[in-house]
Structure formats: structure tokens, C-alpha cells
Design a protein around this motif. Structure first.
Motif, mmCIF file in Angstrom:
data_model
loop_
_atom_site.group_PDB
_atom_site.id
_atom_site.type_symbol
_atom_site.label_atom_id
_atom_site.label_comp_id
_atom_site.label_asym_id
_atom_site.label_seq_id
_atom_site.Cartn_x
_atom_site.Cartn_y
_atom_site.Cartn_z
ATOM 1 N N HIS A 16 0.817 -1.223 0.000
ATOM 2 C CA HIS A 16 0.000 0.000 0.000
ATOM 3 C C HIS A 16 0.848 1.271 0.000
ATOM 4 O O HIS A 16 0.314 2.374 -0.016
ATOM 5 C CB HIS A 16 -0.914 0.019 1.228
ATOM 6 C CG HIS A 16 -1.853 -1.151 1.311
ATOM 7 N ND1 HIS A 16 -2.732 -1.464 0.306
ATOM 8 C CD2 HIS A 16 -2.027 -2.083 2.281
ATOM 9 C CE1 HIS A 16 -3.426 -2.544 0.649
ATOM 10 N NE2 HIS A 16 -3.013 -2.943 1.839
ATOM 11 N N SER A 17 2.173 1.129 0.017
ATOM 12 C CA SER A 17 3.058 2.281 0.212
ATOM 13 C C SER A 17 3.111 3.212 -0.996
ATOM 14 O O SER A 17 3.139 2.767 -2.145
ATOM 15 C CB SER A 17 4.470 1.774 0.518
ATOM 16 O OG SER A 17 5.365 2.856 0.542
ATOM 17 N N TRP A 18 3.165 4.528 -0.697
ATOM 18 C CA TRP A 18 3.358 5.558 -1.724
ATOM 19 C C TRP A 18 4.736 6.225 -1.556
ATOM 20 O O TRP A 18 4.964 7.310 -2.060
ATOM 21 C CB TRP A 18 2.253 6.615 -1.637
ATOM 22 C CG TRP A 18 0.905 6.085 -2.014
ATOM 23 C CD1 TRP A 18 -0.039 5.583 -1.171
ATOM 24 C CD2 TRP A 18 0.344 5.998 -3.324
ATOM 25 N NE1 TRP A 18 -1.153 5.183 -1.876
ATOM 26 C CE2 TRP A 18 -0.954 5.424 -3.203
ATOM 27 C CE3 TRP A 18 0.808 6.337 -4.604
ATOM 28 C CZ2 TRP A 18 -1.784 5.194 -4.287
ATOM 29 C CZ3 TRP A 18 -0.038 6.121 -5.689
ATOM 30 C CH2 TRP A 18 -1.312 5.548 -5.525
ATOM 31 N N GLY A 32 -18.006 2.529 12.030
ATOM 32 C CA GLY A 32 -17.830 1.146 11.589
ATOM 33 C C GLY A 32 -16.780 0.988 10.510
ATOM 34 O O GLY A 32 -16.679 1.815 9.611
ATOM 35 N N HIS A 33 -16.018 -0.088 10.619
ATOM 36 C CA HIS A 33 -15.038 -0.406 9.576
ATOM 37 C C HIS A 33 -15.290 -1.796 9.006
ATOM 38 O O HIS A 33 -14.401 -2.412 8.436
ATOM 39 C CB HIS A 33 -13.617 -0.324 10.159
ATOM 40 C CG HIS A 33 -13.342 0.963 10.857
ATOM 41 N ND1 HIS A 33 -12.950 1.032 12.176
ATOM 42 C CD2 HIS A 33 -13.448 2.238 10.429
ATOM 43 C CE1 HIS A 33 -12.806 2.303 12.521
ATOM 44 N NE2 HIS A 33 -13.101 3.047 11.479
ATOM 45 N N THR A 71 -15.264 4.966 -0.393
ATOM 46 C CA THR A 71 -14.315 4.933 -1.504
ATOM 47 C C THR A 71 -15.088 4.877 -2.818
ATOM 48 O O THR A 71 -16.261 4.488 -2.836
ATOM 49 C CB THR A 71 -13.381 3.706 -1.397
ATOM 50 O OG1 THR A 71 -12.442 3.748 -2.479
ATOM 51 C CG2 THR A 71 -14.140 2.383 -1.461
ATOM 52 N N LEU A 72 -14.435 5.260 -3.895
ATOM 53 C CA LEU A 72 -15.052 5.105 -5.220
ATOM 54 C C LEU A 72 -14.776 3.721 -5.785
ATOM 55 O O LEU A 72 -15.458 3.279 -6.712
ATOM 56 C CB LEU A 72 -14.541 6.188 -6.176
ATOM 57 C CG LEU A 72 -14.913 7.622 -5.795
ATOM 58 C CD1 LEU A 72 -14.301 8.606 -6.781
ATOM 59 C CD2 LEU A 72 -16.428 7.802 -5.732
ATOM 60 N N ASP A 73 -13.769 3.016 -5.224
ATOM 61 C CA ASP A 73 -13.414 1.696 -5.747
ATOM 62 C C ASP A 73 -12.634 0.923 -4.678
ATOM 63 O O ASP A 73 -11.520 1.309 -4.299
ATOM 64 C CB ASP A 73 -12.548 1.864 -7.011
ATOM 65 C CG ASP A 73 -12.273 0.534 -7.715
ATOM 66 O OD1 ASP A 73 -12.373 -0.526 -7.061
ATOM 67 O OD2 ASP A 73 -11.944 0.570 -8.918
ATOM 68 N N LYS A 74 -13.201 -0.185 -4.215
ATOM 69 C CA LYS A 74 -12.575 -0.961 -3.130
ATOM 70 C C LYS A 74 -11.272 -1.636 -3.551
ATOM 71 O O LYS A 74 -10.507 -2.078 -2.699
ATOM 72 C CB LYS A 74 -13.539 -2.043 -2.642
ATOM 73 C CG LYS A 74 -14.690 -1.497 -1.829
ATOM 74 C CD LYS A 74 -15.540 -2.625 -1.289
ATOM 75 C CE LYS A 74 -16.892 -2.073 -0.883
ATOM 76 N NZ LYS A 74 -17.732 -3.071 -0.261
ATOM 77 N N THR A 75 -11.028 -1.740 -4.838
ATOM 78 C CA THR A 75 -9.809 -2.434 -5.296
ATOM 79 C C THR A 75 -8.601 -1.488 -5.380
ATOM 80 O O THR A 75 -7.504 -1.913 -5.701
ATOM 81 C CB THR A 75 -10.031 -3.085 -6.682
ATOM 82 O OG1 THR A 75 -10.250 -2.047 -7.648
ATOM 83 C CG2 THR A 75 -11.216 -4.029 -6.674
ATOM 84 N N GLY A 90 -4.278 0.879 -1.085
ATOM 85 C CA GLY A 90 -4.502 1.519 0.218
ATOM 86 C C GLY A 90 -5.303 0.601 1.115
ATOM 87 O O GLY A 90 -6.262 -0.029 0.670
ATOM 88 N N SER A 91 -4.900 0.530 2.390
ATOM 89 C CA SER A 91 -5.494 -0.471 3.288
ATOM 90 C C SER A 91 -6.940 -0.167 3.674
ATOM 91 O O SER A 91 -7.675 -1.057 4.076
ATOM 92 C CB SER A 91 -4.640 -0.607 4.559
ATOM 93 O OG SER A 91 -4.450 0.664 5.155
#
Length: 318
Positions: A34-36, A175-176, A199-203, A206-207
Motif C-alpha cells: 500500500h506504500s506511496w 464502523g469499519h 471509496t469510489l473503488d474498493k480495489t 490503500g489499506s
């Protein structure tokens, strides 16, 4: 998108990285998928919006008619959000046991929404005791800090426990988990504030994306919450106007089980309960009829009506 879905407020997270992390934390290598950036600091700097971008976001939120705020992830971020004139402060779970931060934030005088992930009831009691004398306008959110959150780790029963321990503040839910069912259940248990990640897209990389709702799910959640709010209704149990048609059609009455001659004193074994035509005594009156005398002949299977029973005083409903 949020406004189209029916949400009331868009909440971001604001960090002033040198105040949220020490140097070594920022220099820590970050090799996650997930790193940037090579270090955690580079990663966070890549993701963090600037002050100007926050001003732009707030302006846009005002244009589309939705509230805008952020979790201030350190004391300097709270200073900036105060200057930005947000409608309320969100305290993320990571700062809930940060008592100096709580005091400074409470003194700003804005309403506060305080998450309780990673905390205990005794810590929440202390949070209440710190914040309440400074700023009475705050609420607690039941929260478990895991992404995505498994149902067995949600513990919705903490909501009524908080309501009982802190009866003078609203209680909500952050809630998560995946899906909307648990958040809807939280509302049924009395949650007055619901916070979910979007989110706009779960894929996406990013965690948090996996533990977030996509717009269609958010719209479903808002609709379901509004339905549950309507359904909560009143604690008074009574026959409702909407039930009258069913009651008229299928409501039962006391009926003669055998032929009952005029002058007979009624006993239990002379009566039964059926859907009767015409309507007569309701079933709950059957034991009150025992010992009463009938003043006219009643055929077997005939409804026992009020006119047929001696000394019957019709109860007037208020």
C-alpha cells in the motif's frame, strides 16, 4: 457523491505530520504493497492534502450543500481546522486517550464527536470527566479499530452500555466492517451518529479501501437508516389505526359453544373463541363473563353480544 447518497457530512483526516509523528516514525521504512513512498513519512506526505486543498474542499462542500469537517490527528491540525471554521471536531480513536489534546480541543468550543476504538470503559469515563466540564456538546462513538472489521469484534452491545453510563450525551457508531447490515443494526440499538469510510473503488491501492463503502452501498445504508428511524416509533403498545382493517376481518369474539337458554349463568365450558359475525366480546373478556347471567336465548355457535348479558357495563375507551 456523498450528497447524492443522502449523507449529511463529509469527513476527512487532517495531519500536520511533524506534530503527529516523531522523526524516527517518519523515517521508518515502509515496504507495504500500500506504500506511496520508501519511508512512512514519504508515504504520508504523498497522501496528505495541503491547507489550500482543504479550503477548496470546504468551499466545494458549501456549494453542494453538505457539511465538511475532518479528524484533527494532532493539536496543530485542530488549530488549522478551527481556523477553517468546521461545524464540529472529530476525535479519532488514536487521540481519545490523549488527554492534553482533548482539553485543548474541547476549549475551542465546537461540538466534538469522539471515537472509542482501542479504549476501555474506564478510559471513556475519564474522557467524559475531562470534556464535559469544558464543553457539554460532544458524543461518543462505539468503534473497533480493525480494517476490515469482523462481525464478532463489533460489540454493538457497547452502545446501550454507553447510553446507560453517559445518559446525557448522544451515542453513535463508527464502523469499519464490510457491508451495511451492522451499521443499520447500530441505529436500531440507538446510534444517533453513524460514520463509515467511503471509496469510489474498493480495489484501489490503500489499506482502508477494503473496509469502505462504495457510493451505491452508502446510498443503500442511508435509505436503510432512514427506514429504521421511522420504524423505531413509540414504546407505547396499543391497537393502531392501521391494524383496524385486520382486526375487523380476523379479530376473534366470544361465541356460544353450546345452546345457552335465557337466564343461564355462564361458565367457561359454555363459551369458545372464533372469528364471529357479528363481532361480540373480545377474547380477553371471556373470563370476565364467567358468572354473568344471559338475558336472552343464545344458539350454539352464535356470537355472545353485549345486549345478551345481564348487568354488562360497556367499558368506555378513552
Amino acid at each position: 457523491v456523498l450528497q447524492d447518497c443522502g449523507a449529511d457530512c463529509a469527513k476527512f483526516q487532517k495531519s500536520e505530520l511533524e506534530y503527529k509523528f516523531n522523526k524516527k516514525a517518519l523515517e521508518r521504512p515502509y515496504t507495504s504493497k500500500h506504500s506511496w513512498g520508501k519511508t512512512y513519512g514519504e508515504h504520508k506526505r504523498h497522501l496528505e492534502f495541503s491547507h489550500d486543498q482543504y479550503r477548496e474542499l470546504k468551499k466545494y462542500a458549501e456549494e453542494v450543500g453538505i457539511f465538511f469537517t475532518a479528524s484533527g490527528m494532532d493539536e496543530m491540525a485542530v488549530e488549522f481546522l478551527h481556523e477553517l471554521d468546521v461545524p464540529f471536531f472529530k476525535v479519532g480513536s488514536g487521540d481519545t486517550n490523549n488527554f492534553p489534546y482533548l482539553e485543548k480541543t474541547a476549549k475551542k468550543g465546537r461540538p466534538m464527536v469522539i471515537s472509542s476504538g482501542m479504549q476501555s470503559m474506564s478510559t471513556m469515563q475519564r474522557v467524559y470527566e475531562i470534556v464535559k466540564p469544558i464543553n457539554p456538546n460532544f458524543c461518543f462513538l462505539q468503534c473497533t479499530s480493525a480494517y476490515p472489521l469482523q462481525p464478532e469484534d463489533v460489540h454493538l452491545r457497547v452502545i446501550p452500555a454507553y447510553q446507560s453510563a453517559f445518559p446525557d450525551i448522544p451515542i453513535g457508531y463508527s464502523g469499519h466492517e464490510t457491508g451495511i447490515a451492522i451499521s443499520v443494526a447500530a441505529v436500531a440499538m440507538g446510534a444517533k451518529v453513524v460514520e463509515r469510510h467511503i471509496t469510489l473503488d474498493k480495489t484501489w491501492k490503500g489499506s482502508d479501501h477494503q473496509a469502505s463503502l462504495e457510493p451505491n452501498e452508502l446510498a443503500d445504508l442511508v435509505r436503510a437508516i432512514r427506514t429504521v428511524e421511522k420504524a423505531m416509533g413509540s414504546p407505547v403498545k396499543q391497537l393502531l389505526p392501521c391494524e383496524m382493517a385486520c382486526n375487523e376481518k380476523l379479530g376473534k369474539s366470544v361465541v356460544a359453544k353450546v345452546t345457552i337458554p335465557e337466564g343461564t349463568v355462564l361458565t367457561c365450558d359454555m363459551m369458545t373463541v372464533k372469528v364471529g359475525e357479528p363481532k361480540g366480546f373480545p377474547p380477553e373478556a371471556i373470563f370476565d363473563l364467567v358468572g354473568k347471567k344471559v338475558k336472552k336465548h343464545i344458539e350454539e355457535d352464535e356470537t355472545i353480544t353485549e345486549e345478551a348479558v345481564e348487568n354488562h357495563v360497556k367499558k368506555v375507551k378513552c
